[in-house]
Design an enzyme around this catalytic site. Structure first.
Site, PDB file in Angstrom:
ATOM      1  N   LYS A 173       5.688  -6.071  14.969  1.00 43.57           N
ATOM      2  CA  LYS A 173       6.148  -6.958  13.897  1.00 43.57           C
ATOM      3  C   LYS A 173       7.273  -6.286  13.120  1.00 43.57           C
ATOM      4  O   LYS A 173       7.067  -5.296  12.427  1.00 43.57           O
ATOM      5  CB  LYS A 173       5.013  -7.270  12.920  1.00 43.57           C
ATOM      6  N   GLY A 226       6.337   2.066   6.291  1.00 42.72           N
ATOM      7  CA  GLY A 226       6.585   1.190   5.149  1.00 42.72           C
ATOM      8  C   GLY A 226       6.148   1.857   3.868  1.00 42.72           C
ATOM      9  O   GLY A 226       6.086   3.089   3.784  1.00 42.72           O
ATOM     10  N   THR A 228       3.922   3.134   0.558  1.00 47.12           N
ATOM     11  CA  THR A 228       2.655   3.864   0.435  1.00 47.12           C
ATOM     12  C   THR A 228       1.500   2.919   0.091  1.00 47.12           C
ATOM     13  O   THR A 228       0.391   3.060   0.640  1.00 47.12           O
ATOM     14  CB  THR A 228       2.816   4.987  -0.612  1.00 47.12           C
ATOM     15  N   ALA A 229       1.748   1.929  -0.779  1.00 49.39           N
ATOM     16  CA  ALA A 229       0.670   1.002  -1.159  1.00 49.39           C
ATOM     17  C   ALA A 229       0.241   0.176   0.059  1.00 49.39           C
ATOM     18  O   ALA A 229      -0.965  -0.042   0.274  1.00 49.39           O
ATOM     19  CB  ALA A 229       1.146   0.087  -2.282  1.00 49.39           C
ATOM     20  N   THR A 230       1.203  -0.264   0.873  1.00 47.71           N
ATOM     21  CA  THR A 230       0.851  -1.029   2.082  1.00 47.71           C
ATOM     22  C   THR A 230       0.072  -0.135   3.040  1.00 47.71           C
ATOM     23  O   THR A 230      -0.914  -0.575   3.654  1.00 47.71           O
ATOM     24  CB  THR A 230       2.115  -1.582   2.783  1.00 47.71           C
ATOM     25  N   GLU A 248       3.790   6.266   8.297  1.00 49.36           N
ATOM     26  CA  GLU A 248       5.020   6.895   7.790  1.00 49.36           C
ATOM     27  C   GLU A 248       5.370   6.151   6.517  1.00 49.36           C
ATOM     28  O   GLU A 248       5.782   4.987   6.571  1.00 49.36           O
ATOM     29  CB  GLU A 248       6.156   6.767   8.813  1.00 49.36           C
ATOM     30  N   CYS A 282      14.380   6.415   3.801  1.00 53.63           N
ATOM     31  CA  CYS A 282      13.211   7.126   3.273  1.00 53.63           C
ATOM     32  C   CYS A 282      13.525   8.609   3.082  1.00 53.63           C
ATOM     33  O   CYS A 282      12.828   9.294   2.342  1.00 53.63           O
ATOM     34  CB  CYS A 282      12.021   6.939   4.204  1.00 53.63           C
ATOM     35  N   GLU A 384       9.049   6.018  -6.324  1.00 52.78           N
ATOM     36  CA  GLU A 384      10.099   5.755  -5.335  1.00 52.78           C
ATOM     37  C   GLU A 384      10.905   4.517  -5.771  1.00 52.78           C
ATOM     38  O   GLU A 384      10.329   3.452  -5.995  1.00 52.78           O
ATOM     39  CB  GLU A 384       9.463   5.489  -3.968  1.00 52.78           C
TER      40      GLU A 384
END
Ligand code: NDP
Length: 481
Positions: A173, A226, A228-230, A248, A282, A384
């Site tokens: 995806k 993607g 950090t929260a995801t 990552e 990133c 971030e």
């Protein structure tokens, strides 16, 4: 208007519910294509196709898999110009960057793993006359690969290539914000020679398609890049299902400039590492720490060179910074810029939205921004931002700068500028980061491990690390006596 389709079982098809979302180009803010608003039904269809394809693909000889991956690499290279233009239109980055970095890197990713698999070997452990152990490294099954919008085809291919090379089938995806190059690549998959169902690409939102991939019981391995929260949300679902996970995630990378550095190189590279891709890499260094003795001199040169950068039409070869990826992301970045002065900082360069004219008037453009005078532990220096915003902070000693550099919840990469070899080794060892660059930035050898520590992720991509991740080791012990 172009309508993007899903690639399932070798066919480009509409989503089952025939729902579509708008895709805007950040260059003008206009809707220019439609994306499938797929859901768990489309994912389930792709899983059935991949299940059928797995026994075929995993039993292909390594040479045959290698040949197909290398052919896809070549097809991407043959279409480099069109793909670079599409990447720029979808993401807002300068075409010059997409044609020098993003698309060539997607070419290299498929080529690299198409050849790396030929050199991948497993171990054996002899117990003398008693027994022999050997380890089989087997493909796992169906891999879920979920990638972000900042380096769309580059990061998409960085996951898919090793997963396929190792003999897995893939449900991938791309980000809903930048689906176009993954779609254009899906048109090349058949020509490259992949059997139907080996590589399936499903477009749609994270909460629908991404989550359905993570939740699906027949997808035992998830590779995600993607926020950090995801990553944390994905872990919660995947952990009780004992899925293999590679995450990552975000970063807040320090860029440390010692007073014995090669000054010109340090300044010029810092301009790049701060603002390349509008600061949406990133690995960009968003906290610049400068040793006291050269602080004023470095600041003057850095601010001057930053002010020379051209924010403009991504399709103009003179442009240094194009548009940021979306209006909501632009608003998020601006909110940090507005916070700077409230938190006691001074904006030395930028700090504002750029209003371009004509068809670009609705695009999402921001000035490259440098802020000084902020505490190392304030919100701007800890969270971030993922945009063209950096802070500069003076430091006295190695101990001071290490404390500040290591103070965030992240640990992806770090850059160090010094001509002192001993210091370079010592500080590289002490930094909380998965990747340290000394006197350079973004120099990549695809064989090296890539990833972060702390909130920047779990696991490593790159080289044989990725082939280890996408295979399951099985030890066989044969009694000899
Ligand atoms: P997100 O975490 O928002 O999204 C990443 C991907 O995950 C997208 O495809 C997204 O879909 C999908 N997604 C969103 N929600 C879910 C969910 N609940 N379940 C499964 N998938 C989901 O990140 P961004 O796209 O905003 O990317 C920027 C972030 O990526 C930054 O934090 C950056 O640091 C990080 N990054 C890390 C890198 C690394 O190597 N460590 C490299 C590049 C970026 P959709 O977009 O369609 O919603």
């Amino acid at each position: 208007m172009e309508k993007i389709q899903n690639l399932i079982n070798g066919n480009l098809i509409d989503p089952i519910k025939r729902k579509f979302l708008d895709n805007r180009t950040p260059r003008t803010g206009e809707v220019y294509s439609k994306i499938p608003d797929s859901d768990e039904e489309d994912v389930a269809l792709a899983v059935s196709a991949a299940k059928e394809a797995f026994p075929i693909w995993s039993n292909y000889s390594i040479d045959k898999r290698s040949e197909i991956l290398t052919r896809l690499s070549q097809l991407i290279e043959d279409n480099l110009e069109a793909l670079a233009l599409a990447e720029s239109k979808d993401n807002g980055k300068p075409v010059s960057l997409a044609s020098k970095v993003d698309i060539p890197r997607a070419v290299s990713n498929f080529h690299f793993y198409g050849t790396a698999i030929k050199h991948f070997a497993s171990e054996s452990h002899s117990m003398g006359n008693l027994a022999l152990n050997y380890t089989l490294r087997e493909p796992i099954g169906i891999a879920g690969c979920i990638s972000p919008w900042n380096l769309p085809l580059y990061l998409f291919s960085w996951k898919i290539a090793p997963a396929l090379a190792a003999g897995n089938c893939v449900i991938a995806k791309p980000s809903e914000v930048t689906p176009m190059t993954a779609y254009l690549m899906s048109k090349l998959v058949k020509e490259a020679g992949f059997p139907d169902g080996v590589l399936n690409i499903i477009h749609g939102t994270g909460p629908k398609v991404g989550q359905a991939i993570v939740e699906h019981p027949d997808i035992p391995i998830i590779s995600f890049t993607g926020g950090t929260a995801t990553g944390a949300a994905i872990s919660k679902i995947a952990a009780p299902m004992f899925k293999k996970l590679s995450l990552e995630l975000g970063g807040k990378n320090p860029n440390i400039i010692f007073d014995d550095c090669d000054f010109e190189k340090a300044v010029n590279t810092t301009v790049k590492s701060s603002f390349a891709n509008q600061g949406q890499i990133c690995l960009c260094g968003s906290r610049v720490f400068i040793q006291e003795k050269i602080y004023e001199k470095f600041k003057e040169a850095f601010v001057r060179k930053t002010k020379e950068l051209i924010v403009g039409d991504p399709q103009d070869s003179k442009t240094n910074l194009g548009a940021v990826v979306s209006e909501s992301h632009m608003r998020k970045i601006l909110s940090y810029m507005f916070l700077a002065e409230k938190d006691g900082g001074t904006i030395l360069a930028g700090g504002k939205q750029v209003k371009l004219e004509g068809e670009l008037a609705g695009g999402y453009y921001l000035q490259p921004t440098i802020i000084e005078g902020l505490a190392y532990d304030c919100k701007i220096n800890q969270e971030e931002i993922f945009g063209p915003v950096v802070t500069i902070t003076p430091f006295k000693t190695e101990e001071d700068v290490l404390m500040m550099a290591n103070s965030t919840k992240y640990g992806l990469s770090a850059t160090v500028w010094t001509e002192n070899l001993k210091r370079a080794h010592n500080i590289s060892k002490a930094l909380h980061a998965g990747i340290v660059w000394v006197n350079t930035w973004l120099l990549r050898d695809l064989r090296t491990p890539f990833g972060g520590v702390k909130g920047s992720g779990v696991g490593r991509e790159g080289g044989f690390e990725a082939l280890h991740f996408f295979t399951e080791p099985k030890n066989v012990c044969i009694k000899l006596s």
